[in-house]
Design a protein around this motif. Structure first.
Motif, PDB file in Angstrom:
ATOM      1  N   ASP A 252       0.858  -1.171   0.211  1.00  8.46           N
ATOM      2  CA  ASP A 252      -0.043  -0.064  -0.128  1.00  8.46           C
ATOM      3  C   ASP A 252       0.923   1.256   0.184  1.00  8.46           C
ATOM      4  O   ASP A 252       1.820   1.190   0.646  1.00  8.46           O
ATOM      5  CB  ASP A 252      -0.869   0.211   1.119  1.00  8.46           C
ATOM      6  CG  ASP A 252      -2.002  -1.088   1.161  1.00  8.46           C
ATOM      7  OD1 ASP A 252      -2.284  -1.477   0.076  1.00  8.46           O
ATOM      8  OD2 ASP A 252      -2.607  -1.312   2.342  1.00  8.46           O
ATOM      9  N   LYS A 253       0.246   2.280  -0.665  1.00  9.49           N
ATOM     10  CA  LYS A 253       0.999   3.657  -0.676  1.00  9.49           C
ATOM     11  C   LYS A 253       0.173   4.753  -0.688  1.00  9.49           C
ATOM     12  O   LYS A 253      -1.035   4.544  -1.518  1.00  9.49           O
ATOM     13  CB  LYS A 253       1.982   3.608  -1.996  1.00  9.49           C
ATOM     14  CG  LYS A 253       2.945   4.829  -1.922  1.00  9.49           C
ATOM     15  CD  LYS A 253       3.939   4.900  -0.682  1.00  9.49           C
ATOM     16  CE  LYS A 253       4.791   6.016  -0.670  1.00  9.49           C
ATOM     17  NZ  LYS A 253       5.754   6.121   0.424  1.00  9.49           N
ATOM     18  N   LEU A 254       0.287   5.702  -0.113  1.00  8.93           N
ATOM     19  CA  LEU A 254      -0.739   6.799  -0.051  1.00  8.93           C
ATOM     20  C   LEU A 254       0.389   8.046  -0.488  1.00  8.93           C
ATOM     21  O   LEU A 254       1.321   8.215  -0.082  1.00  8.93           O
ATOM     22  CB  LEU A 254      -1.220   7.434   1.725  1.00  8.93           C
ATOM     23  CG  LEU A 254      -2.071   8.445   1.466  1.00  8.93           C
ATOM     24  CD1 LEU A 254      -3.295   7.961   1.089  1.00  8.93           C
ATOM     25  CD2 LEU A 254      -2.269   8.799   2.968  1.00  8.93           C
ATOM     26  N   THR A 255      -0.316   8.799  -1.558  1.00  8.72           N
ATOM     27  CA  THR A 255       0.291  10.056  -1.941  1.00  8.72           C
ATOM     28  C   THR A 255      -0.718  11.184  -2.152  1.00  8.72           C
ATOM     29  O   THR A 255      -2.027  10.943  -2.037  1.00  8.72           O
ATOM     30  CB  THR A 255       0.755   9.647  -3.706  1.00  8.72           C
ATOM     31  OG1 THR A 255      -0.356   9.248  -4.360  1.00  8.72           O
ATOM     32  CG2 THR A 255       1.640   8.834  -3.533  1.00  8.72           C
ATOM     33  N   HIS A 256       0.137  12.280  -2.122  1.00  4.58           N
ATOM     34  CA  HIS A 256      -1.007  13.693  -1.850  1.00  4.58           C
ATOM     35  C   HIS A 256      -0.486  14.679  -2.667  1.00  4.58           C
ATOM     36  O   HIS A 256       0.743  14.680  -3.273  1.00  4.58           O
ATOM     37  CB  HIS A 256      -0.873  14.006  -0.646  1.00  4.58           C
ATOM     38  CG  HIS A 256       0.209  14.627  -0.020  1.00  4.58           C
ATOM     39  ND1 HIS A 256       1.459  13.513   0.524  1.00  4.58           N
ATOM     40  CD2 HIS A 256       1.086  15.828  -0.006  1.00  4.58           C
ATOM     41  CE1 HIS A 256       2.310  14.394   0.436  1.00  4.58           C
ATOM     42  NE2 HIS A 256       1.981  15.796   0.505  1.00  4.58           N
ATOM     43  N   VAL A 257      -1.250  15.724  -2.997  1.00  2.00           N
ATOM     44  CA  VAL A 257      -1.017  16.937  -3.694  1.00  2.00           C
ATOM     45  C   VAL A 257      -1.811  18.071  -2.826  1.00  2.00           C
ATOM     46  O   VAL A 257      -2.991  18.081  -2.641  1.00  2.00           O
ATOM     47  CB  VAL A 257      -1.192  17.029  -5.140  1.00  2.00           C
ATOM     48  CG1 VAL A 257      -0.934  18.705  -5.669  1.00  2.00           C
ATOM     49  CG2 VAL A 257      -0.616  16.157  -6.144  1.00  2.00           C
ATOM     50  N   LEU A 258      -0.856  19.024  -2.453  1.00  2.31           N
ATOM     51  CA  LEU A 258      -1.556  20.319  -2.018  1.00  2.31           C
ATOM     52  C   LEU A 258      -1.087  21.497  -2.840  1.00  2.31           C
ATOM     53  O   LEU A 258       0.265  21.552  -3.056  1.00  2.31           O
ATOM     54  CB  LEU A 258      -0.963  20.465  -0.584  1.00  2.31           C
ATOM     55  CG  LEU A 258      -1.551  19.477   0.466  1.00  2.31           C
ATOM     56  CD1 LEU A 258      -0.895  19.397   2.055  1.00  2.31           C
ATOM     57  CD2 LEU A 258      -2.857  19.515   0.704  1.00  2.31           C
ATOM     58  N   GLY A 259      -2.016  22.214  -3.265  1.00  3.04           N
ATOM     59  CA  GLY A 259      -1.838  23.421  -4.100  1.00  3.04           C
ATOM     60  C   GLY A 259      -2.454  24.636  -3.584  1.00  3.04           C
ATOM     61  O   GLY A 259      -3.479  24.632  -3.042  1.00  3.04           O
ATOM     62  N   TYR A 260      -1.932  25.813  -3.944  1.00  4.32           N
ATOM     63  CA  TYR A 260      -2.441  27.262  -3.712  1.00  4.32           C
ATOM     64  C   TYR A 260      -1.922  27.752  -4.850  1.00  4.32           C
ATOM     65  O   TYR A 260      -1.013  28.154  -5.227  1.00  4.32           O
ATOM     66  CB  TYR A 260      -1.759  27.662  -2.273  1.00  4.32           C
ATOM     67  CG  TYR A 260      -2.059  29.019  -1.883  1.00  4.32           C
ATOM     68  CD1 TYR A 260      -3.414  29.373  -1.231  1.00  4.32           C
ATOM     69  CD2 TYR A 260      -1.438  30.061  -2.201  1.00  4.32           C
ATOM     70  CE1 TYR A 260      -3.858  30.617  -1.181  1.00  4.32           C
ATOM     71  CE2 TYR A 260      -1.719  31.463  -1.888  1.00  4.32           C
ATOM     72  CZ  TYR A 260      -3.031  31.711  -1.380  1.00  4.32           C
ATOM     73  OH  TYR A 260      -3.282  32.972  -1.457  1.00  4.32           O
ATOM     74  N   GLY A 261      -3.045  28.857  -5.066  1.00  9.41           N
ATOM     75  CA  GLY A 261      -2.940  29.980  -5.953  1.00  9.41           C
ATOM     76  C   GLY A 261      -3.563  31.202  -5.593  1.00  9.41           C
ATOM     77  O   GLY A 261      -4.367  31.289  -4.548  1.00  9.41           O
ATOM     78  N   TYR A 262      -3.026  32.261  -6.131  1.00  6.40           N
ATOM     79  CA  TYR A 262      -3.513  33.637  -5.919  1.00  6.40           C
ATOM     80  C   TYR A 262      -3.654  34.350  -7.048  1.00  6.40           C
ATOM     81  O   TYR A 262      -2.661  34.580  -7.864  1.00  6.40           O
ATOM     82  CB  TYR A 262      -2.686  34.276  -4.913  1.00  6.40           C
ATOM     83  CG  TYR A 262      -3.265  35.466  -4.489  1.00  6.40           C
ATOM     84  CD1 TYR A 262      -4.477  35.610  -3.450  1.00  6.40           C
ATOM     85  CD2 TYR A 262      -2.808  36.620  -4.930  1.00  6.40           C
ATOM     86  CE1 TYR A 262      -4.810  36.888  -3.243  1.00  6.40           C
ATOM     87  CE2 TYR A 262      -3.404  37.978  -4.567  1.00  6.40           C
ATOM     88  CZ  TYR A 262      -4.501  38.129  -3.726  1.00  6.40           C
ATOM     89  OH  TYR A 262      -4.868  39.028  -3.314  1.00  6.40           O
ATOM     90  N   ARG A 263      -4.865  34.762  -7.462  1.00  6.61           N
ATOM     91  CA  ARG A 263      -5.031  35.675  -8.787  1.00  6.61           C
ATOM     92  C   ARG A 263      -4.892  37.264  -8.201  1.00  6.61           C
ATOM     93  O   ARG A 263      -5.331  37.964  -7.362  1.00  6.61           O
ATOM     94  CB  ARG A 263      -6.657  35.580  -8.836  1.00  6.61           C
ATOM     95  CG  ARG A 263      -7.070  34.457  -9.829  1.00  6.61           C
ATOM     96  CD  ARG A 263      -8.352  34.607 -10.491  1.00  6.61           C
ATOM     97  NE  ARG A 263      -8.622  33.214 -10.697  1.00  6.61           N
ATOM     98  CZ  ARG A 263      -9.776  32.434 -10.495  1.00  6.61           C
ATOM     99  NH1 ARG A 263     -10.259  32.986  -9.411  1.00  6.61           N
ATOM    100  NH2 ARG A 263     -10.042  31.416 -11.081  1.00  6.61           N
TER     101      ARG A 263
END
Length: 173
Positions: free
Chosen positions: A55-66
């Protein structure tokens, strides 16, 4: 909001010399993208259950600003996982090219920063990314044949603009 499930059953012809002739991979994914005023948010999780590699858990966290309606900045952090294919592990051909049954899955840590412009059909961006990968799987020349091998660690770093990309690749030995 995105929710997904994927199930893959892989098998090799029984006449092959593969050590493992079949495996199942089940993946659960959940993702969320949102906008709060000028703030853009992203969160993704993926859980892979591989009968051969666990088993493997992966992730992405992203932030943007206009900054303006045409100009925005983005940043993201994430992880990655890629199990070797059955061919990566066990392939053998008449020329002596072969896989490596001792390969480990690739695992990565990824960072990205970007500045993007998009208005009236004109798009431009500058992006920096830094990806560190352990157990990179690549085909290597082992004269007179080719074989799969693990590269303990690899690092991809790039800065690009519009359609041009400058790529720097460093592969520690």
């Amino acid at each position: 909001l995105m929710l997904a499930y994927e199930h893959v059953e892989q098998s090799a012809d029984s006449s092959t010399t593969y050590t493992v002739k079949s495996r199942d991979i089940s993946s659960f994914m959940a993702g969320w993208n949102g906008a709060l005023g000028n703030h853009l948010l992203q969160a993704n999780l993926r859980h892979d259950s591989n009968s051969q590699f666990g088993d493997k858990l992966t992730h992405v966290l992203g932030y943007g600003y206009r900054i303006t309606p045409q100009l925005r900045t983005n940043a993201s952090l994430g992880t990655s996982f890629k199990a070797p294919t059955l061919n990566d592990l066990y392939y053998v051909d008449s020329g002596g090219n072969h896989g490596d049954p001792n390969l480990k899955p690739e695992e990565g840590r990824n960072r990205e920063l970007a500045l993007r412009y998009d208005a009236a059909g004109t798009r431009a961006s500058v992006t920096y990314f830094d990806n560190k990968i352990s157990n990179l799987i690549e085909w290597a020349a082992l004269p007179p044949t080719y074989a799969n091998k693990d590269v303990d660690r690899a690092k991809y770093t790039a800065i690009g603009e519009s359609d041009r990309m400058t790529l720097k690749f460093r592969k520690p030995e």
